[in-house]
Design an enzyme around this catalytic site. Structure first.
Site, PDB file in Angstrom:
ATOM      1  N   ALA A  31     -43.864 -18.294 -58.521  1.00 25.59           N
ATOM      2  CA  ALA A  31     -44.235 -19.474 -57.493  1.00 25.59           C
ATOM      3  C   ALA A  31     -43.278 -20.527 -57.558  1.00 25.59           C
ATOM      4  CB  ALA A  31     -45.336 -19.977 -58.388  1.00 25.59           C
ATOM      5  N   CYS A  90     -37.223 -13.203 -48.729  1.00 26.91           N
ATOM      6  CA  CYS A  90     -36.823 -13.881 -47.831  1.00 26.91           C
ATOM      7  C   CYS A  90     -35.212 -13.165 -47.642  1.00 26.91           C
ATOM      8  CB  CYS A  90     -36.549 -15.373 -48.646  1.00 26.91           C
ATOM      9  SG  CYS A  90     -35.623 -15.502 -50.151  1.00 26.91           S
TER      10      CYS A  90
END
Length: 412
Positions: free
Chosen positions: A236, A351
């Site tokens: 996270a 990503c």
């Protein structure tokens, strides 16, 4: 070393480049060693180092064209010349200032060599191409993966990214767009010009928004409104997706293994007034007490999709790192899939511009596909034929591009 104004920033940029190119450190890690510097010097040092890394292949071609014998890749004089040239050719620094702050970084023969090469290239009005040339290994990988997108991706790297913000309250989108003089990307998402000090902008202190690239905001968006349901934000930190989920009404459990990154997550939650249960643990060993309505797995990856803002990835990442991370990603997907309630959703994201970390991982997931729809995405983006999302730095050039991301959604 002469006490020349601007010299400390150039010296710091040189150390950053050495850390990235010789030791393989991330640019963030290298910049972290400059915390004791004045913020203006640190910002300039990072800007110079980033622009060198963005343009490294083309800078080296210029240097090699002006030397009789090729300088070693790790020669200090080559790195100083890279810095001098990028300031003169890309950052509009006056040549006399470049010389005054560059040559003191060298002594003896290398100083004379740098002065001679720099002066010769400026005399012949040398230029850098508008579109950066990718490093050969990166170009080979991406040409195989994205043959129709390679030129657009390279063009997307030409400039650092603009400043994207995610709002705590999407209902205030127009209000904050006016206050911040920002462009609306979607409900709750704004884009501002680069170069503005984030902590001095209206709304920062009261936690009305946080910095988050448009592409990075997509994975949490695809889980919709929480309505009090439980979600696990796996891996996270530093917390952008955690805050998105909390603001959307989810009860969030935010898990990460890195203490320092979790501290940033806590600070972000405190600033925005949002709440989440924070767990420091290794996801490969931890198990929840009860299953979740949703799991968001923004998996550890090579982060090559962030090359606009982190151009060091163009020079640090190779096949070995990709292979190591795909193994970890498979393990995390397997564990996350087992923590869902019946009907629960898993969003998997990276990503990365490497299909091994995105499309190839998603193709192995055993859960049922939950295809992403066009009306769930910001304007200008469309799902793939398989209902996944693939973005790259060359997309949406009319608004300044976005990071490279892969996102897929599944249901138990």
């Amino acid at each position: 070393m002469v006490d020349t104004a601007g010299l400390p920033a150039r010296s710091a940029a040189l150390r950053m480049l050495d850390a990235v190119l010789r030791r393989g450190d991330t640019l963030d890690t290298a910049a972290g060693a400059m915390r004791s510097m004045p913020s203006s010097d640190a910002a300039l040092a990072r800007a110079i180092a980033s622009e060198v890394l963005r343009r490294l292949t083309d800078l080296d071609e210029l240097i090699d064209s002006a030397t009789r014998q090729r300088l070693p890749d790790d020669a200090k004089v080559r790195t100083v010349l890279r810095m001098m040239l990028v300031q003169a050719l890309r950052m509009d620094t006056a040549p006399h200032a470049v010389i005054a702050t560059g040559l003191p970084l060298l002594t003896g023969g290398p100083r004379r060599l740098a002065h001679g090469v720099f002066s010769a290239l400026l005399k012949r009005e040398a230029k850098l191409p508008e579109i950066p040339t990718l490093p050969p290994e990166v170009e080979a990988r991406w040409e195989e993966a994205w043959p129709d997108r390679l030129d657009a991706i390279a063009a997307g790297l030409a400039e650092p990214p603009l400043l994207d913000l995610t709002l705590r309250n999407p209902a205030e989108t127009d209000l904050w767009a006016e206050r911040l003089d920002g462009k609306v990307l979607a409900a709750g998402l704004l884009r501002l010009p680069r170069g503005r000090a984030v902590d001095g902008l209206p709304g920062f202190t009261e936690g009305a928004w946080w910095v988050q690239d448009l592409a990075a905001a997509i994975p949490a968006m695809l889980l919709g409104q929480g309505e009090g349901r439980r979600v696990l934000d796996l891996c996270a930190a530093p917390g952008g997706k955690t805050m998105q989920l909390a603001a959307a009404g989810w009860q969030v459990v935010a898990l990460d293994i890195a203490q320092r990154r979790l501290e940033r997550l806590r600070q972000n939650l405190d600033r925005t007034g949002l709440s989440a249960e924070i767990v420091r643990a290794d996801a490969l060993e931890w198990s929840p007490d009860a299953p979740f309505d949703a799991v968001l797995l923004d998996a550890p990856c090579t982060a090559t999709g962030t090359c606009r803002r982190h151009p060091d990835v163009l020079h640090r990442i190779a096949g070995r790192q990709i292979a190591d991370l795909t193994e970890l990603q498979d393990k995390l997907i397997e564990r996350a899939s087992g923590w869902l309630k019946p009907g629960g959703r898993l969003v998997y994201a990276t990503c990365s511009l490497e299909p091994e970390e995105g499309e190839e991982r998603a193709a192995k997931v055993t859960l049922s596909p939950d295809p992403i729809r066009a009306d769930e995405l910001p304007a200008g983006l469309l799902p793939t034929d398989r209902g996944w999302v693939r973005t790259d730095p060359g997309m949406l050039p009319e608004i300044g591009g976005l990071d490279g991301f892969f996102v897929a959604r599944f249901r138990l």
